[in-house]
Design an enzyme around this catalytic site. Sequence first.
Site, PDB file in Angstrom:
ATOM      1  N   SER A  40      -0.882 -27.263  20.685  1.00  0.00           N
ATOM      2  CA  SER A  40      -0.259 -25.943  20.821  1.00  0.00           C
ATOM      3  C   SER A  40       1.043 -26.120  21.583  1.00  0.00           C
ATOM      4  CB  SER A  40      -1.205 -25.039  21.606  1.00  0.00           C
ATOM      5  OG  SER A  40      -0.491 -23.974  22.178  1.00  0.00           O
ATOM      6  N   TYR A  54      -6.119 -24.000  28.745  1.00  0.00           N
ATOM      7  CA  TYR A  54      -5.813 -24.214  27.328  1.00  0.00           C
ATOM      8  C   TYR A  54      -4.755 -25.324  27.165  1.00  0.00           C
ATOM      9  CZ  TYR A  54      -4.308 -22.544  22.639  1.00  0.00           C
ATOM     10  OH  TYR A  54      -3.977 -22.424  21.318  1.00  0.00           O
ATOM     11  N   LYS A 111      -5.084 -28.797  25.209  1.00  0.00           N
ATOM     12  CA  LYS A 111      -4.250 -29.006  24.023  1.00  0.00           C
ATOM     13  C   LYS A 111      -3.410 -30.284  24.116  1.00  0.00           C
ATOM     14  CE  LYS A 111      -5.309 -25.711  21.202  1.00  0.00           C
ATOM     15  NZ  LYS A 111      -6.206 -26.098  20.088  1.00  0.00           N
TER      16      LYS A 111
HETATM   17  P1  NAI Z   1      -8.950 -17.777  15.730  1.00  0.00           P
HETATM   18  O1  NAI Z   1      -9.604 -17.236  16.957  1.00  0.00           O
HETATM   19  O2  NAI Z   1      -8.727 -16.828  14.603  1.00  0.00           O
HETATM   20  O3  NAI Z   1      -9.752 -19.036  15.164  1.00  0.00           O
HETATM   21  C1  NAI Z   1     -10.514 -19.898  15.941  1.00  0.00           C
HETATM   22  C2  NAI Z   1     -11.863 -20.038  15.299  1.00  0.00           C
HETATM   23  O4  NAI Z   1     -12.641 -20.984  16.017  1.00  0.00           O
HETATM   24  C3  NAI Z   1     -12.648 -18.709  15.327  1.00  0.00           C
HETATM   25  O5  NAI Z   1     -12.999 -18.335  14.006  1.00  0.00           O
HETATM   26  C4  NAI Z   1     -13.837 -19.012  16.204  1.00  0.00           C
HETATM   27  O6  NAI Z   1     -15.024 -18.328  15.823  1.00  0.00           O
HETATM   28  C5  NAI Z   1     -13.974 -20.514  16.056  1.00  0.00           C
HETATM   29  N1  NAI Z   1     -14.686 -21.116  17.188  1.00  0.00           N
HETATM   30  C6  NAI Z   1     -14.476 -20.878  18.506  1.00  0.00           C
HETATM   31  N2  NAI Z   1     -15.301 -21.600  19.260  1.00  0.00           N
HETATM   32  C7  NAI Z   1     -16.060 -22.333  18.411  1.00  0.00           C
HETATM   33  C8  NAI Z   1     -17.090 -23.281  18.596  1.00  0.00           C
HETATM   34  N3  NAI Z   1     -17.511 -23.616  19.827  1.00  0.00           N
HETATM   35  N4  NAI Z   1     -17.644 -23.873  17.503  1.00  0.00           N
HETATM   36  C9  NAI Z   1     -17.234 -23.526  16.255  1.00  0.00           C
HETATM   37  N5  NAI Z   1     -16.268 -22.622  16.027  1.00  0.00           N
HETATM   38  C10 NAI Z   1     -15.684 -22.024  17.079  1.00  0.00           C
HETATM   39  O7  NAI Z   1      -7.570 -18.407  16.198  1.00  0.00           O
HETATM   40  P2  NAI Z   1      -6.428 -19.204  15.389  1.00  0.00           P
HETATM   41  O8  NAI Z   1      -5.146 -18.649  15.849  1.00  0.00           O
HETATM   42  O9  NAI Z   1      -6.736 -19.274  13.952  1.00  0.00           O
HETATM   43  O10 NAI Z   1      -6.558 -20.660  16.050  1.00  0.00           O
HETATM   44  C11 NAI Z   1      -6.887 -21.845  15.350  1.00  0.00           C
HETATM   45  C12 NAI Z   1      -6.468 -23.036  16.187  1.00  0.00           C
HETATM   46  O11 NAI Z   1      -5.052 -23.056  16.324  1.00  0.00           O
HETATM   47  C13 NAI Z   1      -7.030 -23.013  17.607  1.00  0.00           C
HETATM   48  O12 NAI Z   1      -7.348 -24.334  18.004  1.00  0.00           O
HETATM   49  C14 NAI Z   1      -5.863 -22.498  18.423  1.00  0.00           C
HETATM   50  O13 NAI Z   1      -5.948 -22.886  19.762  1.00  0.00           O
HETATM   51  C15 NAI Z   1      -4.712 -23.147  17.695  1.00  0.00           C
HETATM   52  N6  NAI Z   1      -3.434 -22.511  17.931  1.00  0.00           N
HETATM   53  C16 NAI Z   1      -3.149 -21.279  17.418  1.00  0.00           C
HETATM   54  C17 NAI Z   1      -1.909 -20.733  17.641  1.00  0.00           C
HETATM   55  C18 NAI Z   1      -1.518 -19.453  17.029  1.00  0.00           C
HETATM   56  O14 NAI Z   1      -0.312 -19.118  17.101  1.00  0.00           O
HETATM   57  N7  NAI Z   1      -2.421 -18.676  16.449  1.00  0.00           N
HETATM   58  C19 NAI Z   1      -0.910 -21.392  18.471  1.00  0.00           C
HETATM   59  C20 NAI Z   1      -1.281 -22.695  18.910  1.00  0.00           C
HETATM   60  C21 NAI Z   1      -2.511 -23.206  18.657  1.00  0.00           C
END
Ligand code: NAI
Length: 299
Positions: A151, A164, A168
């Site tokens: 990230s 976080y 990351k």
């Molecule tokens: P999101 O919250 O929509 O997706 C994350 C998913 O991971 C969720 O569906 C959640 O249920 C699942 N999850 C959480 N803990 C879990 C566990 N212990 N076991 C299995 N599944 C689990 O968020 P998003 O934005 O799609 O994030 C995806 C990745 O991208 C994450 O790693 C986030 O940190 C990273 N990220 C996102 C950014 C953004 O701009 N949205 C920026 C930088 C990084």
Amino acid sequence: MTINFEGRVAIVTGAGGGIGRGYALELARRGAKVVVNDLGGARDGTGASDAAQTVVDEILSAGGTAMANGGNVTDAAQMEEMVARAKEAWGGVHILINNAGILRDKSFAKMTMEEFRLVVEVHLNGSANVTKAVWETMREQNYGRILMTASSTGLYGNFGQSNYGAAKLGLAGFARTLYLEGAKYNVRVNTIAPVAATRMTEDVLPPDMLDVFAPEKVAPAALYLVSEDAPTNVIMSAGGGAYQVAYITLTQGTVLPPEEQTPEGIAAAWDRITDRTGEIVPQNGLEQAMMIASMLQRA
Ligand code: NAI
């Protein structure tokens, strides 16, 4: 050049929504058999739902092949079982995208150590659990493509996200050694730093930017980084249709004579130490030691 994933088995963690869902749909559309992992919890990691099955249903109705897994990435045994099921059904695992994640944002002053540890546990140790579960299989197959999710917070920092950010940048560091250990076995390891409008960023990104940063726009970068001809050891940023690469660089610096190897000597040489002219990007840690050795020879 068309990139397809026919005959490949892919696991995407946290693929029940957001960015991961976009990866799973596009991998399946391009022929991969996809394990859609997601616990289905809330943004802070609490609760559970059948989010993974919903995405699997979408893939199946579009004619693709997928299986749902509701396992928790923090549970190593559940992740081993997920990999065993994929191998049983489809004969191997070729691609792993570690994408699952949660947030517990607070300034460090207000953050409990439990909140710090939980976020590191899901992102960093969770990714290590799944990677460990596929590593031997990928080595044996002489084929593997692994993507970590970092990230901009990890790379550059963000107020209120010390837990976080630690996790990351830890993931980028994890990838940097795995790519070396995997090279001999055709296992390539990269890191993506996405920017997307999801529930994770809904209170950070301005409302008029939500369409611009559609999560589907991250998928092309991720899919390239897990494709047959993928590079390795790359940290790539993707968001809103912009694609960039981040480097961890090293300045040429300077060798100080013994009498100047003091805190005062460092202060006096600060401009030379931090001068970015001719900075390099070492491909492994040893390269830095070799660079110092040749600087000492020249001094
Ligand atoms: P999101 O919250 O929509 O997706 C994350 C998913 O991971 C969720 O569906 C959640 O249920 C699942 N999850 C959480 N803990 C879990 C566990 N212990 N076991 C299995 N599944 C689990 O968020 P998003 O934005 O799609 O994030 C995806 C990745 O991208 C994450 O790693 C986030 O940190 C990273 N990220 C996102 C950014 C953004 O701009 N949205 C920026 C930088 C990084």
